[in-house]
Design a protein around this motif. Sequence first.
Motif, PDB file in Angstrom:
ATOM      1  N   GLN A 216       0.813  -1.214   0.000  1.00 17.33           N
ATOM      2  CA  GLN A 216       0.000   0.000   0.000  1.00 17.33           C
ATOM      3  C   GLN A 216       0.849   1.268   0.000  1.00 17.33           C
ATOM      4  O   GLN A 216       0.369   2.334  -0.391  1.00 17.33           O
ATOM      5  N   ARG A 217       2.084   1.153   0.426  1.00 20.21           N
ATOM      6  CA  ARG A 217       2.973   2.314   0.492  1.00 20.21           C
ATOM      7  C   ARG A 217       3.790   2.524  -0.784  1.00 20.21           C
ATOM      8  O   ARG A 217       4.415   3.560  -0.945  1.00 20.21           O
ATOM      9  N   VAL A 218       3.821   1.533  -1.677  1.00 21.02           N
ATOM     10  CA  VAL A 218       4.668   1.600  -2.866  1.00 21.02           C
ATOM     11  C   VAL A 218       4.083   2.590  -3.876  1.00 21.02           C
ATOM     12  O   VAL A 218       2.902   2.525  -4.221  1.00 21.02           O
ATOM     13  N   THR A 219       4.926   3.500  -4.335  1.00 20.49           N
ATOM     14  CA  THR A 219       4.516   4.443  -5.380  1.00 20.49           C
ATOM     15  C   THR A 219       5.257   4.207  -6.694  1.00 20.49           C
ATOM     16  O   THR A 219       4.722   4.493  -7.763  1.00 20.49           O
ATOM     17  N   ALA A 220       6.492   3.688  -6.628  1.00 14.09           N
ATOM     18  CA  ALA A 220       7.274   3.493  -7.852  1.00 14.09           C
ATOM     19  C   ALA A 220       8.400   2.505  -7.568  1.00 14.09           C
ATOM     20  O   ALA A 220       8.691   2.165  -6.415  1.00 14.09           O
ATOM     21  N   ALA A 221       9.025   2.048  -8.657  1.00 13.57           N
ATOM     22  CA  ALA A 221      10.204   1.180  -8.562  1.00 13.57           C
ATOM     23  C   ALA A 221      11.073   1.433  -9.785  1.00 13.57           C
ATOM     24  O   ALA A 221      10.569   1.583 -10.900  1.00 13.57           O
ATOM     25  N   VAL A 222      12.382   1.482  -9.546  1.00 12.21           N
ATOM     26  CA  VAL A 222      13.330   1.762 -10.622  1.00 12.21           C
ATOM     27  C   VAL A 222      14.216   0.533 -10.810  1.00 12.21           C
ATOM     28  O   VAL A 222      14.806   0.024  -9.844  1.00 12.21           O
ATOM     29  N   LEU A 223      14.291   0.062 -12.063  1.00  9.90           N
ATOM     30  CA  LEU A 223      15.154  -1.073 -12.379  1.00  9.90           C
ATOM     31  C   LEU A 223      16.574  -0.565 -12.592  1.00  9.90           C
ATOM     32  O   LEU A 223      16.843   0.224 -13.492  1.00  9.90           O
ATOM     33  N   MET A 224      17.499  -1.027 -11.748  1.00 10.37           N
ATOM     34  CA  MET A 224      18.874  -0.563 -11.771  1.00 10.37           C
ATOM     35  C   MET A 224      19.732  -1.496 -12.628  1.00 10.37           C
ATOM     36  O   MET A 224      19.968  -2.655 -12.262  1.00 10.37           O
ATOM     37  N   ARG A 225      20.154  -0.977 -13.794  1.00 11.20           N
ATOM     38  CA  ARG A 225      21.041  -1.707 -14.705  1.00 11.20           C
ATOM     39  C   ARG A 225      20.478  -3.071 -15.093  1.00 11.20           C
ATOM     40  O   ARG A 225      21.216  -4.009 -15.392  1.00 11.20           O
ATOM     41  N   GLY A 226      19.174  -3.201 -15.079  1.00  7.96           N
ATOM     42  CA  GLY A 226      18.526  -4.433 -15.487  1.00  7.96           C
ATOM     43  C   GLY A 226      18.726  -5.595 -14.542  1.00  7.96           C
ATOM     44  O   GLY A 226      18.414  -6.737 -14.883  1.00  7.96           O
ATOM     45  N   ARG A 227      19.225  -5.304 -13.295  1.00  7.03           N
ATOM     46  CA  ARG A 227      19.579  -6.410 -12.403  1.00  7.03           C
ATOM     47  C   ARG A 227      18.798  -6.411 -11.097  1.00  7.03           C
ATOM     48  O   ARG A 227      18.460  -7.467 -10.574  1.00  7.03           O
ATOM     49  N   ARG A 228      18.535  -5.249 -10.521  1.00  5.53           N
ATOM     50  CA  ARG A 228      17.871  -5.196  -9.227  1.00  5.53           C
ATOM     51  C   ARG A 228      16.981  -3.960  -9.170  1.00  5.53           C
ATOM     52  O   ARG A 228      17.028  -3.095 -10.049  1.00  5.53           O
ATOM     53  N   TRP A 229      16.175  -3.865  -8.082  1.00  6.08           N
ATOM     54  CA  TRP A 229      15.182  -2.803  -7.979  1.00  6.08           C
ATOM     55  C   TRP A 229      15.457  -1.886  -6.788  1.00  6.08           C
ATOM     56  O   TRP A 229      15.885  -2.343  -5.732  1.00  6.08           O
ATOM     57  N   ASN A 230      15.177  -0.610  -7.006  1.00  8.17           N
ATOM     58  CA  ASN A 230      15.012   0.355  -5.921  1.00  8.17           C
ATOM     59  C   ASN A 230      13.532   0.706  -5.849  1.00  8.17           C
ATOM     60  O   ASN A 230      12.951   1.168  -6.841  1.00  8.17           O
ATOM     61  N   VAL A 231      12.920   0.477  -4.687  1.00  8.11           N
ATOM     62  CA  VAL A 231      11.482   0.696  -4.523  1.00  8.11           C
ATOM     63  C   VAL A 231      11.261   1.990  -3.764  1.00  8.11           C
ATOM     64  O   VAL A 231      11.855   2.202  -2.687  1.00  8.11           O
ATOM     65  N   ARG A 232      10.410   2.852  -4.315  1.00  4.98           N
ATOM     66  CA  ARG A 232      10.077   4.128  -3.668  1.00  4.98           C
ATOM     67  C   ARG A 232       8.758   3.966  -2.907  1.00  4.98           C
ATOM     68  O   ARG A 232       7.735   3.575  -3.480  1.00  4.98           O
ATOM     69  N   LEU A 233       8.808   4.287  -1.594  1.00  2.90           N
ATOM     70  CA  LEU A 233       7.617   4.236  -0.749  1.00  2.90           C
ATOM     71  C   LEU A 233       7.064   5.630  -0.520  1.00  2.90           C
ATOM     72  O   LEU A 233       7.750   6.640  -0.729  1.00  2.90           O
ATOM     73  N   ALA A 234       5.832   5.683  -0.080  1.00  2.00           N
ATOM     74  CA  ALA A 234       5.205   6.961   0.236  1.00  2.00           C
ATOM     75  C   ALA A 234       6.033   7.685   1.293  1.00  2.00           C
ATOM     76  O   ALA A 234       6.564   7.075   2.222  1.00  2.00           O
TER      77      ALA A 234
END
Length: 299
Positions: A216-234
């Motif tokens: 419920q807190r997730v607003t976005a996620a960025v794929l880093m170099r096609g290998r892993r994720w950074n998840v942006r929370l509220a």
Amino acid sequence: MRLLNLLLPWRWGKPRRSTNRRGTRATSAGRPRVRKAPDWRLRRRVALSAGAALGLGGLVGLWSNGWIERQATIAQISFLNATANAGLKVEDVLVEGRNRTERSEIMDVLGLFRGAPILGFDPHEAKAALEGLPWVQEAAVERRLPGIVYIHLSERNPLARWQINEQLYVIDEAGEVIRDASAAAFPTLPVLVGEDVPELAHELVAMLDSEPELRQRVTAAVLMRGRRWNVRLAGGIDVRLPESDPHAAWAQLARMQRDHKLLERDVITIDLRMPDRLVVRTAPGAAPSVQGTHKGEET
């Protein structure tokens, strides 16, 4: 007389031609002469060939100018009209599974109207036309005589908003862009950023959904170099997930939130990339904290 008979051929012209035993005249070389075929047979063959050529030419001409095709179409229309008059006509169109596809869109691509000959309706062509609509993933079409057209639709499910080249698209569970779907119409879907997002989006969203409170807190996620994720929370909190086993790291963060309300603190970044510890960075002015962990649990 005998002497006269011997002298006459020489006196009156050429000697008589001899004949062979079969009665066939022989040439001067002694070979029988081959008789020629009568002229009427040759003329008959020529006439038949000319007639066939004219007939074929006439058929080609009729076909090339469309006359034969028009006559076939007229005959087909007459037959279908006769079946409609006999009761085989469209009385209703039943559609199941429709949520986001407008009924008017369905009727437009089908080209159906009440009273149309139902035998003139092609279910295979209708299926292909329906599956060309933006929200339709799969369609099943049947003719239920005497007058019902039945349609069952399986529609696409919007999964996320994909940001690429500063443009937002809505993608489905298969990672395919849903044509004509407005990203603004789905504000609760997470924004996924990166070139390879469509191939990895389903796995990421499944991981996020495994922890509903965090989801419920997730607003976005960025794929880093096609290998892993950074998840942006509220609240602007960035969660850095590891390349290896991000599901376990996400579950660890959920436990930290349940037990210690970590996300309620003045946190900017939570780094989960190290398997044995969790690094938390707070707002400017506060010292960064490092908390050791054991098998994903805080110690």
